[in-house]
Design a protein around this motif. Structure first.
Motif, PDB file in Angstrom:
ATOM      1  N   SER A  36       0.814  -1.217   0.000  1.00 34.51           N
ATOM      2  CA  SER A  36       0.000   0.000   0.000  1.00 34.51           C
ATOM      3  C   SER A  36       0.845   1.263   0.000  1.00 34.51           C
ATOM      4  O   SER A  36       1.897   1.335   0.630  1.00 34.51           O
ATOM      5  CB  SER A  36      -0.929   0.013   1.215  1.00 34.51           C
ATOM      6  N   SER A  37       0.336   2.255  -0.716  1.00 29.97           N
ATOM      7  CA  SER A  37       0.850   3.626  -0.607  1.00 29.97           C
ATOM      8  C   SER A  37       0.221   4.265   0.613  1.00 29.97           C
ATOM      9  O   SER A  37      -0.688   3.718   1.237  1.00 29.97           O
ATOM     10  CB  SER A  37       0.422   4.453  -1.817  1.00 29.97           C
ATOM     11  N   ALA A  38       0.665   5.467   0.909  1.00 29.63           N
ATOM     12  CA  ALA A  38       0.009   6.295   1.920  1.00 29.63           C
ATOM     13  C   ALA A  38      -1.346   6.745   1.377  1.00 29.63           C
ATOM     14  O   ALA A  38      -1.564   6.732   0.166  1.00 29.63           O
ATOM     15  CB  ALA A  38       0.872   7.508   2.205  1.00 29.63           C
ATOM     16  N   HIS A  39      -2.255   7.134   2.267  1.00 31.80           N
ATOM     17  CA  HIS A  39      -3.507   7.725   1.797  1.00 31.80           C
ATOM     18  C   HIS A  39      -3.149   8.949   0.943  1.00 31.80           C
ATOM     19  O   HIS A  39      -2.203   9.673   1.253  1.00 31.80           O
ATOM     20  CB  HIS A  39      -4.380   8.184   2.968  1.00 31.80           C
ATOM     21  N   MET A  42      -1.150  12.327   1.864  1.00 25.95           N
ATOM     22  CA  MET A  42      -0.513  12.203   3.175  1.00 25.95           C
ATOM     23  C   MET A  42       1.000  12.475   3.097  1.00 25.95           C
ATOM     24  O   MET A  42       1.566  13.165   3.958  1.00 25.95           O
ATOM     25  CB  MET A  42      -0.808  10.804   3.727  1.00 25.95           C
ATOM     26  N   THR A  43       1.650  11.913   2.078  1.00 19.94           N
ATOM     27  CA  THR A  43       3.101  12.120   1.960  1.00 19.94           C
ATOM     28  C   THR A  43       3.397  13.614   1.777  1.00 19.94           C
ATOM     29  O   THR A  43       4.303  14.160   2.404  1.00 19.94           O
ATOM     30  CB  THR A  43       3.668  11.296   0.786  1.00 19.94           C
ATOM     31  N   ASP A  44       2.610  14.260   0.925  1.00 20.00           N
ATOM     32  CA  ASP A  44       2.785  15.704   0.730  1.00 20.00           C
ATOM     33  C   ASP A  44       2.582  16.451   2.043  1.00 20.00           C
ATOM     34  O   ASP A  44       3.342  17.361   2.375  1.00 20.00           O
ATOM     35  CB  ASP A  44       1.774  16.241  -0.300  1.00 20.00           C
ATOM     36  N   GLY A 113       3.571   8.014   6.216  1.00 22.86           N
ATOM     37  CA  GLY A 113       2.356   7.838   5.419  1.00 22.86           C
ATOM     38  C   GLY A 113       2.038   6.368   5.201  1.00 22.86           C
ATOM     39  O   GLY A 113       0.937   5.883   5.512  1.00 22.86           O
ATOM     40  N   GLU A 114       3.014   5.620   4.700  1.00 21.29           N
ATOM     41  CA  GLU A 114       2.811   4.196   4.428  1.00 21.29           C
ATOM     42  C   GLU A 114       2.697   3.390   5.725  1.00 21.29           C
ATOM     43  O   GLU A 114       1.887   2.479   5.845  1.00 21.29           O
ATOM     44  CB  GLU A 114       3.973   3.646   3.585  1.00 21.29           C
ATOM     45  N   ARG A 115       3.531   3.746   6.720  1.00 25.31           N
ATOM     46  CA  ARG A 115       3.546   2.950   7.958  1.00 25.31           C
ATOM     47  C   ARG A 115       2.203   3.036   8.680  1.00 25.31           C
ATOM     48  O   ARG A 115       1.732   2.061   9.256  1.00 25.31           O
ATOM     49  CB  ARG A 115       4.690   3.424   8.859  1.00 25.31           C
ATOM     50  N   GLY A 179       4.623   0.271   1.007  1.00 27.65           N
ATOM     51  CA  GLY A 179       5.392   0.617  -0.179  1.00 27.65           C
ATOM     52  C   GLY A 179       6.370   1.722   0.196  1.00 27.65           C
ATOM     53  O   GLY A 179       6.409   2.174   1.352  1.00 27.65           O
ATOM     54  N   PHE A 180       7.200   2.139  -0.765  1.00 32.40           N
ATOM     55  CA  PHE A 180       7.950   3.397  -0.690  1.00 32.40           C
ATOM     56  C   PHE A 180       9.132   3.411   0.276  1.00 32.40           C
ATOM     57  O   PHE A 180      10.169   3.973  -0.024  1.00 32.40           O
ATOM     58  CB  PHE A 180       6.945   4.506  -0.337  1.00 32.40           C
ATOM     59  N   VAL A 181       9.002   2.769   1.452  1.00 31.94           N
ATOM     60  CA  VAL A 181      10.025   2.949   2.485  1.00 31.94           C
ATOM     61  C   VAL A 181      11.012   1.786   2.523  1.00 31.94           C
ATOM     62  O   VAL A 181      10.817   0.752   1.878  1.00 31.94           O
ATOM     63  CB  VAL A 181       9.378   3.115   3.877  1.00 31.94           C
ATOM     64  N   GLY A 193      11.978   6.830  -3.323  1.00 33.74           N
ATOM     65  CA  GLY A 193      11.689   7.988  -4.168  1.00 33.74           C
ATOM     66  C   GLY A 193      10.186   8.174  -4.317  1.00 33.74           C
ATOM     67  O   GLY A 193       9.431   7.206  -4.193  1.00 33.74           O
ATOM     68  N   ARG A 194       9.775   9.407  -4.600  1.00 33.96           N
ATOM     69  CA  ARG A 194       8.355   9.715  -4.688  1.00 33.96           C
ATOM     70  C   ARG A 194       7.663   8.792  -5.696  1.00 33.96           C
ATOM     71  O   ARG A 194       8.238   8.441  -6.721  1.00 33.96           O
ATOM     72  CB  ARG A 194       8.133  11.186  -5.096  1.00 33.96           C
ATOM     73  N   ASN A 195       6.464   8.422  -5.395  1.00 33.66           N
ATOM     74  CA  ASN A 195       5.675   7.490  -6.194  1.00 33.66           C
ATOM     75  C   ASN A 195       6.318   6.120  -6.321  1.00 33.66           C
ATOM     76  O   ASN A 195       6.103   5.404  -7.293  1.00 33.66           O
ATOM     77  CB  ASN A 195       5.413   8.068  -7.597  1.00 33.66           C
ATOM     78  N   GLY A 196       7.141   5.774  -5.335  1.00 32.60           N
ATOM     79  CA  GLY A 196       7.946   4.570  -5.452  1.00 32.60           C
ATOM     80  C   GLY A 196       7.297   3.277  -4.981  1.00 32.60           C
ATOM     81  O   GLY A 196       7.918   2.217  -5.042  1.00 32.60           O
ATOM     82  N   SER A 197       6.051   3.336  -4.528  1.00 34.44           N
ATOM     83  CA  SER A 197       5.430   2.096  -4.045  1.00 34.44           C
ATOM     84  C   SER A 197       5.295   1.037  -5.139  1.00 34.44           C
ATOM     85  O   SER A 197       5.341  -0.160  -4.857  1.00 34.44           O
ATOM     86  CB  SER A 197       4.050   2.383  -3.451  1.00 34.44           C
ATOM     87  N   ASP A 198       5.143   1.492  -6.373  1.00 35.61           N
ATOM     88  CA  ASP A 198       5.109   0.543  -7.494  1.00 35.61           C
ATOM     89  C   ASP A 198       6.391  -0.270  -7.529  1.00 35.61           C
ATOM     90  O   ASP A 198       6.383  -1.484  -7.769  1.00 35.61           O
ATOM     91  CB  ASP A 198       5.027   1.278  -8.844  1.00 35.61           C
TER      92      ASP A 198
HETATM   93  N1  ASP Z   1       3.391   7.829  -0.827  1.00 37.84           N
HETATM   94  C1  ASP Z   1       4.541   7.992  -1.668  1.00 37.84           C
HETATM   95  C2  ASP Z   1       4.389   9.251  -2.512  1.00 37.84           C
HETATM   96  O1  ASP Z   1       3.370   9.923  -2.432  1.00 37.84           O
HETATM   97  C3  ASP Z   1       4.818   6.800  -2.506  1.00 37.84           C
HETATM   98  C4  ASP Z   1       3.713   6.377  -3.456  1.00 37.84           C
HETATM   99  O2  ASP Z   1       2.598   6.874  -3.400  1.00 37.84           O
HETATM  100  O3  ASP Z   1       3.979   5.518  -4.304  1.00 37.84           O
HETATM  101  O4  ASP Z   1       5.285   9.604  -3.213  1.00 37.84           O
END
Ligand code: ASP
Ligand code: MG
Length: 443
Positions: A36-39, A42-44, A113-115, A179-181, A193-198
């Protein structure tokens, strides 16, 4: 086993998380590992609070109240996340006292965010009858180097994740994984890195030898163009890894550029799906070559690029001219994307005006330099490009019809990518007409 990654918008609210619950429940027989990503947002919110703290202002309320609202809507007990809220506040207070935000602290704060998301999602799932348990991905072997903001797992990851997974995830339990962490060997928190949960998801899929990595988002898979720009954009049922990689690099927001590598190396198909329409088949990305595939798969673009043009009569017949130019650029860490040459000039694109400006005094030794900002690299991607006659003509006709000036054009032998450079201001017009010409007219 399948790895299912849900993005921020898929876990934004109770309504969305209920959709995720149904999707996962319907696939229990495939032994899902959920990432899972953060909601959404949330990261922002965490990063903004940290930046604010670095100016001396301590205010954890935005991220904390955002998280609390989601957790409450899911019916989680307040003490589930309370220790984390305290940790966020402590960390922000520390930053506000020293007025310093290092990449290390930024990763630490962004990781919440993810945790927090996995803990409340697993708690909600368990109360809804799906035997889920939350995991910080480092507890499943995701130990990284110390490159904060772009960390990667240390060698031996595959064996480590397999062993720790077997040891820590009981049979029948659905792991909900951050994800992400990540965490480095010193125990410090990192991020990929940002958007890294993929990327976390495909790395886990590769490490665990999953049969498929699923990326659940809010579009019907990968589309022929950005659906927010082209209303008539449509789903691409199958793509090859190399096509998807080009698209990811050129700004298709559906996939993160490095996401595909781990899956590609292990030959694990990546399926892009829509949480809001789970019955839609989405897009499957794999090695398959579909002989019947259309010549063009998709249109994508990267805005805010900068063109550097060097004009010099010295190029004419001189040995090593380009090598010298590129050496200067390399020394200043200027990344070049598109490059075209003629006998008296060379033009290239980069996305970093700052670095280019620092290289400029040295570049001027080679000839007249022009720097043209506000440019877009527009790419047409398709496995059919190398052997389909007339596609380039069709593309250029469409650009003329749109009244758009093509300033640079690049196509390599056998390539699946035709790149053009145009002004940023022309993107909407160019993409609309191109899409109509390539995808909507009867061929
Ligand atoms: N939550 C992180 C972000 O906003 C990672 C992700 O969404 O993939 O960058
Ligand atoms: Mg995302």
């Amino acid at each position: 086993m399948i790895v299912m990654k849900f993005g921020g918008s898929s876990v934004e609210s109770r309504a969305q998380i209920e959709k995720v619950l149904h999707i996962v429940r319907a696939r229990l027989d495939r032994r899902p590992v959920v990432v899972s990503s953060a909601h959404k947002g949330m990261t922002d919110a965490l990063i903004n609070a940290a930046r604010l703290a670095a100016t001396g202002r301590f205010d954890p309320s935005v991220p904390v109240s955002k998280q609390r609202a989601v957790a409450e809507s899911l019916g989680c007990a307040p003490d589930l996340l309370a220790p984390f809220y305290e940790e966020i506040a402590d960390l922000l207070r520390g930053i506000s006292l020293v007025k310093e935000l290092s990449p290390r602290s930024l990763d630490y704060i962004a990781s919440f965010g993810e945790r927090l998301a996995v803990r409340c999602i697993a708690d909600f799932f368990a109360r809804s009858g799906v035997p889920a348990r939350a995991y910080d991905v480092w507890d499943l072997g995701f130990i990284t180097d110390a490159s904060f903001g772009r960390a990667r797992p240390l060698p031996g990851f595959d064996a480590r994740v397999k062993a720790m997974f077997a040891e820590r995830v009981p049979e029948g339990v659905v792991p909900i994984v951050t994800g992400f962490v990540g965490r480095n060997e010193a125990g410090e928190i990192t991020t990929v890195g940002r958007n890294g949960s993929d990327l976390t998801a495909t790395l886990l899929a590769a490490g665990l030898g999953a049969e498929e990595a699923q990326i659940w988002s809010d579009t019907d898979g990968v589309m022929t163009a950005d659906p927010s720009v082209v209303k008539t954009a449509r789903n691409i049922p199958t793509m090859r890894f190399d096509e998807a990689a080009e698209l990811a690099f050129f700004g298709s927001r559906v996939l993160h550029p490095s996401t595909l590598l781990p899956a590609m190396e292990k030959g694990i198909p990546v399926r892009v799906l829509n949480t809001n329409r789970p019955d839609h088949p989405g897009t499957v990305i794999d090695f398959n070559t579909d002989a019947a595939s259309p010549p063009v798969t998709s249109i994508a673009y990267r805005e805010r690029q900068v063109v550097l043009k060097i004009s010099s009569t010295r190029m004419f017949g001189e040995v090593g001219f380009l090598a010298q130019v590129l050496a200067v650029l390399a020394r200043h860490e200027v990344v070049i994307d598109v490059i075209t040459t003629s006998e008296v000039s060379v033009s290239m694109t980069t996305d970093d005006l700052g670095k280019l400006s620092r290289a400029l005094p040295e570049l001027e030794r080679f000839g007249g330099c022009e720097v043209l900002p506000n440019r877009t690299t527009l790419v047409i991607v398709g496995q059919g490009l190398p052997n389909r006659k007339g596609v380039a003509a069709q593309v250029l006709d469409a650009m003329a019809e749109a009244g758009v000036n093509v300033e640079m054009l690049s196509y390599a032998m056998g390539s699946i990518n035709l790149s053009m450079v145009i002004e940023d201001a022309s993107v909407a017009a160019a993409v609309a007409v191109l899409h109509r010409s390539l995808f909507e007219r009867a061929r």
